[in-house]
Design a protein around this motif. Structure first.
Motif, PDB file in Angstrom:
ATOM      1  N   GLY A 122      42.000  79.321  26.790  1.00 15.30           N
ATOM      2  CA  GLY A 122      42.915  80.395  26.428  1.00 15.30           C
ATOM      3  C   GLY A 122      43.559  80.112  25.097  1.00 15.30           C
ATOM      4  O   GLY A 122      43.649  78.955  24.688  1.00 15.30           O
ATOM      5  N   ASN A 135      45.495  85.400  24.951  1.00 14.48           N
ATOM      6  CA  ASN A 135      44.400  85.723  25.846  1.00 14.48           C
ATOM      7  C   ASN A 135      43.998  84.500  26.647  1.00 14.48           C
ATOM      8  O   ASN A 135      44.009  83.383  26.157  1.00 14.48           O
ATOM      9  CB  ASN A 135      43.197  86.228  25.045  1.00 14.48           C
ATOM     10  CG  ASN A 135      42.122  86.779  25.949  1.00 14.48           C
ATOM     11  OD1 ASN A 135      42.421  87.371  26.994  1.00 14.48           O
ATOM     12  ND2 ASN A 135      40.878  86.562  25.592  1.00 14.48           N
ATOM     13  N   ILE A 136      43.652  84.733  27.889  1.00 13.26           N
ATOM     14  CA  ILE A 136      43.203  83.642  28.741  1.00 13.26           C
ATOM     15  C   ILE A 136      41.851  84.041  29.299  1.00 13.26           C
ATOM     16  O   ILE A 136      41.607  85.222  29.570  1.00 13.26           O
ATOM     17  CB  ILE A 136      44.239  83.364  29.855  1.00 13.26           C
ATOM     18  CG1 ILE A 136      43.835  82.160  30.702  1.00 13.26           C
ATOM     19  CG2 ILE A 136      44.458  84.572  30.735  1.00 13.26           C
ATOM     20  CD1 ILE A 136      44.973  81.624  31.553  1.00 13.26           C
ATOM     21  N   LEU A 202      44.156  74.816  26.937  1.00  9.43           N
ATOM     22  CA  LEU A 202      44.806  76.044  26.477  1.00  9.43           C
ATOM     23  C   LEU A 202      45.376  75.704  25.105  1.00  9.43           C
ATOM     24  O   LEU A 202      45.918  74.620  24.914  1.00  9.43           O
ATOM     25  CB  LEU A 202      45.940  76.428  27.421  1.00  9.43           C
ATOM     26  CG  LEU A 202      45.546  76.708  28.879  1.00  9.43           C
ATOM     27  CD1 LEU A 202      46.795  76.899  29.733  1.00  9.43           C
ATOM     28  CD2 LEU A 202      44.654  77.946  28.954  1.00  9.43           C
TER      29      LEU A 202
END
Lengths: 469, 254
Positions: A122, A135-136, A202
Motif C-alpha cells: 500500500g 491506496n492499499i 506499507l
C-alpha cells in the motif's frame, strides 16, 4: 505565493525540484489561535481534536527551545515566518490517474508508483499538508487492514483512533511534539487486526513542495495481538534559500505478541529542520523495531524510542546517519524498560564528511525492581576529514541485580593509506571513499530489507561523489 | 618500447633525499629483482611508482610504455596496468574481497558498461584455485584480521585478477614462512609471461630461489650500485652489501 517559473529546477539531488504551487487552502504565515481554528475548520475536526490542538499551541508557546542541550542552530527557525497548512482542498485519490498532474509528475519522478507496483502492499503520498494519494492492495484491505491518512482515520475509525492517539507521546513531551499536536496534518493511520501478518511493506512518501513551509504529519500505527506489519517512509523536498520545517510525531502501538518494523530513509534537502518525535509502545512479547537512516536535512533531532511495557517485550533501533558539510545529524535512541525480561538493542553508525557533524544521544533506562532485562548498545562513528566532527552522549541507568547492559563505542577514520591502497587498484578517490563508507555500514545495512539497502547505498554513493575533489 | 623506464630519478621526503639518481628499465616479459639493505630506498621507489602523495619526485622521469607516469593520479596509473603488491596492505573493514575486486575491475570498464557477474566469479575462483585459496575467502573483508601470509596471498590474488602489464612486488616475502613463501612464489611464477614485467623488491636472496629473476640489481643509499644476472644475488648473499657498495662503479646495465 506563486512563482512565475514554469521550468523545473533539477540537479543531482533527485528531490531538488519543485512545481509552482496550486494550493486552495492556506493558513497563511505565522502561528496563532487563528491558525489553529483555520486548520480545525478546514479539516472539520471534532471538538476534542480542536481542544487538543489549542492545548498543543499553549504548550508549544510555553516551552523554551531546548538550546541548553541541543544545537543553537534551532534559533534560526523563525516560527512567525512559516506557513503551517497548505493543501489543494481535495480528498486523497485512490488511483494515480486522479491525482493532479503536477503532483503526479512529482511522485513519478521520485519513482513511487513504480515501487508500489513492484513490492508494496500500500502507498500513501503526502504533498505539503495533506495526502493526495492513498491506496492499499485489495487483498490486504480484505484482511481488515486499515491504511489511510490521519484525517480519514479520525473520521472513519474514531473509536480506534481516539483510544490511542496521543497516548504514546503526550503533547508536552517536548516543544516540537507540542507544535505537532497544535498543527498536525497528514501522516498515516494504520490498524492491523489480530493475527494478520502483512507480507509486503506499507509505504508513505512525504513531499514538501512549498517554500517557507512546515510539514507536521502525525502517524499512528496499531498492530493488534499477534499481527505483523512493516512501514516505510521516504521524504524529499526542493532546496529553498529559507529554512523549511518538518516536525512529525509518530506513535506505534504493538499489542501482545505483535511486531512493528518502521523504516525511514530521510533525504530532506539541506535547508530542512527535521525535528521529529518517534516512540513505540511494546506490550507483552511484542517487538518494535526502528530502522532509521538520516542522509538529508540541515539539522535533524530524532531519537526513536521504545517503551517495553509488557514482559518479554523487545525494542530495537538500527540507525545510520550521514552528516555532510552544513549538516548536523543529532540522532540516537531511547530504550525504556518497564517490565521483566525485556530486551533492547541499539546499533548506531554515523559518518561525518567535510565539516559535517554527527551526534549520538542514547538513553537506556532499567529501573531497580526489574529482573532479567538486557540492553546492547553499539555506536560507531566514522570521520572522513580532519574537519569532521562526532560526539557521543550515552546515558545509561541500570539499577537492580540480574540486568545486563553492554555498551561499545568506536570512532574511526578513513586513512590516507587506505584510500591510496584502493586507488592503486584502480578506484578513483571518490569511489574509494564511497566503498569505505559502504563497508563501514555494511553489516548493518545487511539487516535492512533489500529494496532499502540498495536505495541507501545509492544515496551514500551520491553523497560521497559530491564530497570529494 | 614496452617497458617501465625509470630515468635518473630523485625522490625526497621533506628535506631528505631518499632516492638519488636511479635508472632502471623493466621490459615486459622480464623479472627484475631489486635488492638492498634496509633504508636503501627500495620501498620508497615502489610507492613513488604507484603515486603515493607523501613522496616528491625532485628530478628524473618514469615512463610506462612511453607514457609519463608522474603526470597521472594513482588510480589512473593502476587502470593503465601498473600494480603494486604492498609490503603492508591496508585493511578495508566491511568490504569483501569479492566486492573490492569487482569494484576494481568495474573501474576499468568504460562508463555505462557493467561487469558480467558470472564471468567475474568464474575468473575469481579460477585464480583462487591457482593460489590454493578457499572460496569462502572472498566473503571476508579485505585484509581485516588476516595473517601475514593471508595478506600477501591476497595481494597476489588481486594481481592475478587485475592482470597488470607491470607489477611491483614490495617485500612480498617478508613475514612468510617457507610454505607460504612457496605458495606465493608459485602464484607469481604462474603469472609470468611475455605481457608482464615484474619488479621484485626484496631484502633477502631466499625469495629468488623460488622466483628466478632474469636480472638482479643492488640498491644502496638511493642508487643502483650493481646489476647482473641472477647469479649476482648469490654472490651478494655470500659477500654482503658492503661488498656491493665498495666495488661499485657506474651500474653496468646489460
Amino acid at each position: 505565493m506563486k512563482t512565475e517559473t514554469s521550468a523545473v529546477n533539477i540537479n543531482r539531488n533527485i528531490g531538488d525540484f519543485s512545481y509552482p504551487e496550486a494550493h486552495v487552502r492556506d493558513a497563511g504565515v505565522g502561528l496563532s489561535e487563528r491558525t489553529i481554528h483555520y486548520i480545525a475548520n478546514v479539516k472539520d475536526d471534532p471538538d476534542w481534536v480542536r481542544e487538543y490542538r489549542l492545548r498543543g499551541l499553549k504548550t508549544f508557546l510555553e516551552k523554551p527551545l531546548p538550546t541548553h542541550w541541543a544545537s543553537k542552530d534551532l534559533e534560526a527557525i523563525d516560527f512567525n515566518k512559516i506557513r503551517y497548512y497548505l493543501s489543494p482542498g481535495t480528498e486523497p485519490k485512490r488511483s494515480w490517474e486522479e491525482v493532479p498532474d503536477d503532483i503526479k509528475r512529482t511522485f513519478e519522478r521520485l519513482g513511487i508508483p513504480e515501487q508500489e507496483r513492484k513490492f508494496l502492499a500500500g502507498v500513501e503520498a503526502q504533498f505539503d499538508s495533506e495526502a493526495v494519494y492513498s491506496n492499499i492492495k485489495k487483498a490486504v484491505g480484505e484482511q481488515g487492514v486499515i491504511f489511510v491518512g490521519s484525517r480519514e482515520g479520525l473520521k472513519n475509525y474514531p473509536e480506534i483512533f481516539r483510544k490511542w492517539f496521543g497516548k504514546v507521546i503526550p503533547i508536552a513531551d517536548n516543544k516540537f511534539s507540542a507544535l505537532n499536536s497544535a498543527v498536525f496534518s497528514g501522516g498515516s493511520f494504520i490498524y492491523v487486526p489480530p493475527g494478520v501478518k502483512v507480507k509486503h511493506p506499507l509505504q508513505a512518501y512525504f513531499r514538501i513542495n512549498a517554500e517557507n513551509f512546515g510539514q507536521f504529519e502525525r502517524t499512528l500505527i496499531i498492530a493488534d495481538e499477534g499481527s505483523e506489519v512493516t512501514y516505510m517512509e521516504g521524504c524529499t523536498a526542493p532546496k529553498f534559500n529559507t529554512p523549511t520545517l518538518h516536525s512529525a510525531v509518530v506513535e506505534l502501538v504493538a499489542l501482545k505478541g505483535a511486531k512493528i518494523q518502521y523504516i525511514t530513509v530521510q533525504n530532506w534537502a539541506s535547508n530542512v529542520f527535521n525535528l521529529v518525535t518517534k516512540r513505540g509502545l511494546a506490550h507483552e512479547n511484542a517487538e518494535v523495531k526502528w530502522i532509521d537512516c538520516n542522509i538529508g536535512s540541515r539539522l535533524t533531532m530524532k531519537y526513536p524510542s521504545v517503551i517495553m511495557k509488557g514482559r518479554k517485550a523487545r525494542g530495537e533501533v538500527l540507525s545510520i546517519a550521514l552528516a555532510n558539510d552544513g549538516q548536523h545529524q543529532d540522532t540516537g535512541a531511547k530504550m525504556i524498560h518497564a517490565a521483566d525480561e525485556t530486551t533492547s538493542n541499539i546499533i548506531s553508525k554515523s559518518i561525518s564528511i567535510g565539516k559535517g557533524r554527527a551526534t549520538y544521544r542514547g538513553l537506556v533506562h532499567v529501573p531497580k525492581h526489574l529482573k532479567n532485562c538486557k540492553n546492547n548498545t553499539e555506536c560507531d562513528a566514522l570521520l572522513i576529514n580532519a574537519t569532521s566532527r562526532t560526539d557521543t552522549y550515552p546515558a545509561i541507568t541500570v539499577r537492580g541485580t540480574g540486568n545486563a547492559v553492554q555498551h561499545e563505542a568506536s570512532v574511526s577514520q578513513v586513512s590516507t593509506e587506505q584510500i591510496f591502497y584502493m586507488q592503486q587498484r584502480g578506484l578513483t578517490e571518490a569511489q574509494a571513499m564511497s566503498l569505505s563508507v559502504n563497508g563501514f555500514v555494511n553489516d548493518l545495512v545487511r539487516q535492512f530489507p533489500m529494496e532499502y539497502s540498495v536505495e541507501l547505498k545509492r544515496l551514500i554513493e551520491l553523497e560521497m561523489e559530491g564530497s570529494v575533489g | 618500447m614496452k617497458e617501465l623506464n625509470i630515468e635518473k630519478l630523485h625522490i625526497a621526503v621533506g628535506d631528505q633525499e631518499i632516492v638519488r639518481g636511479l635508472t632502471l628499465r623493466v621490459p615486459r616479459g622480464e623479472v627484475h629483482a631489486l635488492m638492498g639493505p634496509n633504508g636503501s630506498g627500495k620501498s620508497t621507489l615502489a610507492k613513488v611508482l604507484a603515486g603515493h602523495p607523501d613522496y616528491h619526485v625532485t628530478a628524473g622521469k618514469i615512463l610506462m610504455d612511453g607514457e609519463d607516469l608522474l603526470e597521472l593520479d594513482p588510480d589512473e596509473r593502476a587502470r593503465r596496468g601498473l600494480f603494486l603488491a604492498f609490503q603492508y596492505p591496508s585493511e578495508i573493514p566491511g568490504v569483501t574481497i569479492a566486492n573490492f575486486l569487482r569494484a576494481a575491475l568495474q573501474s576499468r570498464l568504460p562508463e555505462g558498461e557493467e561487469l558480467e557477474a558470472t564471468d567475474y566469479y568464474a575468473k575469481l575462483y579460477e585464480k583462487m584455485e591457482l593460489l590454493g585459496m578457499d572460496r569462502s575467502f572472498t566473503s571476508r573483508a579485505v585484509n581485516e584480521g588476516f595473517s601475514g601470509g593471508e595478506k600477501k596471498r591476497t595481494e597476489i590474488l588481486q594481481m592475478a585478477v587485475l592482470e597488470p602489464q607491470y607489477a611491483v612486488l614490495d617485500e612480498t616475502d617478508s613475514g612468510l614462512d617457507i610454505d607460504a613463501l612457496k605458495t606465493v612464489a608459485h602464484g607469481v611464477n604462474s603469472l609470468r609471461g611475455p605481457d608482464l614485467g615484474i619488479l621484485l623488491i626484496t631484502h633477502y636472496q631466499r625469495l629468488l630461489n623460488y622466483i628466478i629473476p632474469d636480472y638482479v640489481h643492488v640498491m644502496v643509499a638511493g642508487r643502483i650500485v650493481r646489476s647482473g644476472r641472477k647469479e649476482l644475488a648469490l654472490e651478494l648473499e655470500e659477500r654482503g652489501y658492503d661488498w656491493a657498495r665498495d666495488g661499485a662503479t657506474e651500474p653496468a646495465y646489460r
